[in-house]
Design an enzyme around this catalytic site. Sequence first.
Site, PDB file in Angstrom:
ATOM      1  N   GLU A  14       1.832  -0.432   9.796  1.00  0.00           N
ATOM      2  CA  GLU A  14       0.364  -0.556   9.754  1.00  0.00           C
ATOM      3  C   GLU A  14      -0.309   0.612  10.475  1.00  0.00           C
ATOM      4  O   GLU A  14      -1.319   0.439  11.169  1.00  0.00           O
ATOM      5  CB  GLU A  14      -0.090  -1.916  10.293  1.00  0.00           C
ATOM      6  N   LEU A  42       0.843  -1.192   0.000  1.00  0.00           N
ATOM      7  CA  LEU A  42       0.000   0.000   0.000  1.00  0.00           C
ATOM      8  C   LEU A  42       0.890   1.257   0.000  1.00  0.00           C
ATOM      9  O   LEU A  42       0.734   2.143  -0.830  1.00  0.00           O
ATOM     10  CB  LEU A  42      -0.916  -0.012   1.240  1.00  0.00           C
ATOM     11  N   SER A  71       1.311   7.639   5.783  1.00  0.00           N
ATOM     12  CA  SER A  71       0.108   7.792   6.625  1.00  0.00           C
ATOM     13  C   SER A  71      -1.081   8.191   5.761  1.00  0.00           C
ATOM     14  O   SER A  71      -2.206   7.753   5.988  1.00  0.00           O
ATOM     15  CB  SER A  71       0.355   8.864   7.686  1.00  0.00           C
ATOM     16  N   ILE A 106      17.622  -3.038  32.942  1.00  0.00           N
ATOM     17  CA  ILE A 106      17.841  -4.069  33.971  1.00  0.00           C
ATOM     18  C   ILE A 106      19.149  -4.825  33.704  1.00  0.00           C
ATOM     19  O   ILE A 106      19.822  -5.273  34.627  1.00  0.00           O
ATOM     20  CB  ILE A 106      16.613  -5.020  34.033  1.00  0.00           C
ATOM     21  N   HIS A 107      19.512  -4.935  32.442  1.00  0.00           N
ATOM     22  CA  HIS A 107      20.773  -5.601  32.088  1.00  0.00           C
ATOM     23  C   HIS A 107      21.996  -4.688  32.275  1.00  0.00           C
ATOM     24  O   HIS A 107      23.137  -5.153  32.105  1.00  0.00           O
ATOM     25  CB  HIS A 107      20.757  -6.074  30.631  1.00  0.00           C
TER      26      HIS A 107
HETATM   27  C1  FAD Z   1       9.878  -2.363   8.521  1.00  0.00           C
HETATM   28  C2  FAD Z   1       8.661  -1.815   7.835  1.00  0.00           C
HETATM   29  C3  FAD Z   1       7.764  -2.687   7.267  1.00  0.00           C
HETATM   30  C4  FAD Z   1       6.634  -2.196   6.579  1.00  0.00           C
HETATM   31  N1  FAD Z   1       5.813  -3.069   5.911  1.00  0.00           N
HETATM   32  C5  FAD Z   1       4.842  -2.564   5.094  1.00  0.00           C
HETATM   33  C6  FAD Z   1       4.087  -3.444   4.229  1.00  0.00           C
HETATM   34  O1  FAD Z   1       4.271  -4.664   4.232  1.00  0.00           O
HETATM   35  N2  FAD Z   1       3.184  -2.892   3.384  1.00  0.00           N
HETATM   36  C7  FAD Z   1       2.949  -1.537   3.341  1.00  0.00           C
HETATM   37  O2  FAD Z   1       2.114  -1.109   2.551  1.00  0.00           O
HETATM   38  N3  FAD Z   1       3.631  -0.681   4.155  1.00  0.00           N
HETATM   39  C8  FAD Z   1       4.574  -1.165   5.027  1.00  0.00           C
HETATM   40  N4  FAD Z   1       5.306  -0.306   5.822  1.00  0.00           N
HETATM   41  C9  FAD Z   1       5.030   1.122   5.762  1.00  0.00           C
HETATM   42  C10 FAD Z   1       4.396   1.699   7.022  1.00  0.00           C
HETATM   43  O3  FAD Z   1       3.068   1.291   7.143  1.00  0.00           O
HETATM   44  C11 FAD Z   1       4.580   3.233   6.947  1.00  0.00           C
HETATM   45  O4  FAD Z   1       5.959   3.489   7.152  1.00  0.00           O
HETATM   46  C12 FAD Z   1       3.732   3.964   7.929  1.00  0.00           C
HETATM   47  O5  FAD Z   1       2.370   3.845   7.608  1.00  0.00           O
HETATM   48  C13 FAD Z   1       4.109   5.455   8.042  1.00  0.00           C
HETATM   49  O6  FAD Z   1       4.233   6.045   6.802  1.00  0.00           O
HETATM   50  P1  FAD Z   1       5.558   6.919   6.469  1.00  0.00           P
HETATM   51  O7  FAD Z   1       6.713   6.055   6.780  1.00  0.00           O
HETATM   52  O8  FAD Z   1       5.431   7.436   5.090  1.00  0.00           O
HETATM   53  O9  FAD Z   1       5.523   8.091   7.519  1.00  0.00           O
HETATM   54  P2  FAD Z   1       4.740   9.528   7.349  1.00  0.00           P
HETATM   55  O10 FAD Z   1       3.324   9.286   6.965  1.00  0.00           O
HETATM   56  O11 FAD Z   1       5.560  10.422   6.485  1.00  0.00           O
HETATM   57  O12 FAD Z   1       4.789  10.036   8.841  1.00  0.00           O
HETATM   58  C14 FAD Z   1       5.869  10.778   9.396  1.00  0.00           C
HETATM   59  C15 FAD Z   1       5.425  11.262  10.776  1.00  0.00           C
HETATM   60  O13 FAD Z   1       4.310  12.162  10.637  1.00  0.00           O
HETATM   61  C16 FAD Z   1       3.223  11.700  11.416  1.00  0.00           C
HETATM   62  N5  FAD Z   1       1.951  12.026  10.764  1.00  0.00           N
HETATM   63  C17 FAD Z   1       1.611  11.836   9.465  1.00  0.00           C
HETATM   64  N6  FAD Z   1       0.351  12.236   9.251  1.00  0.00           N
HETATM   65  C18 FAD Z   1      -0.128  12.688  10.438  1.00  0.00           C
HETATM   66  C19 FAD Z   1      -1.388  13.218  10.883  1.00  0.00           C
HETATM   67  N7  FAD Z   1      -2.420  13.362  10.042  1.00  0.00           N
HETATM   68  N8  FAD Z   1      -1.504  13.565  12.183  1.00  0.00           N
HETATM   69  C20 FAD Z   1      -0.461  13.420  13.032  1.00  0.00           C
HETATM   70  N9  FAD Z   1       0.734  12.921  12.685  1.00  0.00           N
HETATM   71  C21 FAD Z   1       0.901  12.555  11.407  1.00  0.00           C
HETATM   72  C22 FAD Z   1       3.438  10.190  11.524  1.00  0.00           C
HETATM   73  O14 FAD Z   1       2.733   9.635  12.631  1.00  0.00           O
HETATM   74  C23 FAD Z   1       4.941  10.121  11.673  1.00  0.00           C
HETATM   75  O15 FAD Z   1       5.295  10.382  13.005  1.00  0.00           O
HETATM   76  C24 FAD Z   1       6.398  -0.798   6.544  1.00  0.00           C
HETATM   77  C25 FAD Z   1       7.298   0.088   7.173  1.00  0.00           C
HETATM   78  C26 FAD Z   1       8.429  -0.403   7.788  1.00  0.00           C
HETATM   79  C27 FAD Z   1       9.375   0.569   8.408  1.00  0.00           C
END
Ligand code: FAD
Length: 392
Positions: free
Chosen positions: A375, A137, A144, A349-350
């Site tokens: 997610e 996705l 987000s 703790i370690h």
């Molecule tokens: C190891 C790993 C595995 C993953 N696996 C998958 C997968 O299998 N499939 C998939 O589709 N995705 C996957 N993801 C993606 C993951 O779901 C996204 O990284 C996550 O949803 C956040 O999106 P972003 O990284 O673009 O952060 P951003 O959306 O850019 O967010 C940056 C910061 O802004 C904050 N923020 C953004 N919008 C708002 C708002 N409206 N209000 C308040 N705060 C906000 C966020 O909370 C965050 O702190 C994975 C990510 C990682 C790191």
Amino acid sequence: MRQSDFCHGGVSVDFEYTAEQVQLRKAVREFAEAEIAPHVAEWDEGQIFPLDVIRKLGKLGYMGAIFPEELGGGGLGYIEYSIIIEELSRVDGSVGIIVAAHTSLCSNHIYKMGSDEQRRHYIPKLASGEWIGCWSLTEPEAGSDAAGTRTTAAMDNGEWVLNGAKTFTTNAHYADVCVAMAVTDRAAAQHGISAFVIEKDTPGFRAGKKENKLGLRASATGEVIFDGCRLKPCHLLGKLNEGFVDSLRVLDGGRISIAALSIGMAQGAYDAALHYSKLRKQFGRPISEFQAIQHKLVDMAVEIDAARLLNYRAASMLDRGLRVTKESSMAKLFASEAAVRIAGEAVQIHGGYGFIKDYPVEKFYRDVKLCTIGEGTSEIQRLVIARQLLKS
Ligand SMILES: Cc1cc2nc3c(=O)[nH]c(=O)nc-3n(C[C@H](O)[C@H](O)[C@H](O)COP(=O)(O)OP(=O)(O)OC[C@H]3O[C@@H](n4cnc5c(N)ncnc54)[C@H](O)[C@@H]3O)c2cc1C
């Protein structure tokens, strides 16, 4: 946890596990300790995807626990699925996230939204672990705000043509099947995104850059690229233009698996810290005799139990076909943030040894951070929960 009793708004709550659930936890724990524990550090260091273990998990029925037996699944519910993810993650969160992304994102999207033909074609292979699944996705510009998807799917000569790139896809480099969301009607915004199911060897489809991560390093996370990828109409998954809305439903269940991943890693960190506190002597006595250490252990144990109860409530409701948007977000939010605190206290703790790779808590500390991000970040969970609260 009897599913019929642990009910939201119901009259009775049974906090006992069934004999089958106790047996399942024991079986998965034994498998994880025998087959995973000896390799965790090597896989983490070398970023080695544990393919053999995944195939074995498939043979044991743990790669499709929540699907009906007639489709090759385990015929189990989300509480049992959570137990499996918890026990795998208690030893290695990388294995936990591989199974979670495969099961409750990729396979479950096909199972919930697919046609009978698609279910019969994909679920048995995915549930047996013969095929590995991924779910795409997120995009570089759409995290987000996942409805900001830029990958497109356009009709050309009776076929869909996909162009674009996904990022951060778990299992991307090992997946035989990918479920991906693409824009099919730009003007309709989130009601103009559709889901597609794509098989590994489809021309124009490939995995791109594999990320070098802070934690969960044995799981493979990276890009999925569509470059003029042509698909027959039967690869549309669910209704046209409903892929994003369907994704939100899929994520309701997915968040239960991320809560379970968090709980499992928190349990692993707690178990290690409890054990160490009884062995480590300072000032002539085990550090477990100091009240400051006891209070840490108590807070960790309370938070693990609270997270589990929140998650089993969501799991139980989902098994009974109820909508769990609020409950699964609450479970994921609390469990992931608690797990970060618990892993931090386990390192504390370690003492200095917690900072050293010879002890397992260093890895839990790194791995668990993903749970407050994947997610849906904690901030997004609060947004989802607030919307549900304000509805009432
Ligand atoms: C190891 C790993 C595995 C993953 N696996 C998958 C997968 O299998 N499939 C998939 O589709 N995705 C996957 N993801 C993606 C993951 O779901 C996204 O990284 C996550 O949803 C956040 O999106 P972003 O990284 O673009 O952060 P951003 O959306 O850019 O967010 C940056 C910061 O802004 C904050 N923020 C953004 N919008 C708002 C708002 N409206 N209000 C308040 N705060 C906000 C966020 O909370 C965050 O702190 C994975 C990510 C990682 C790191």
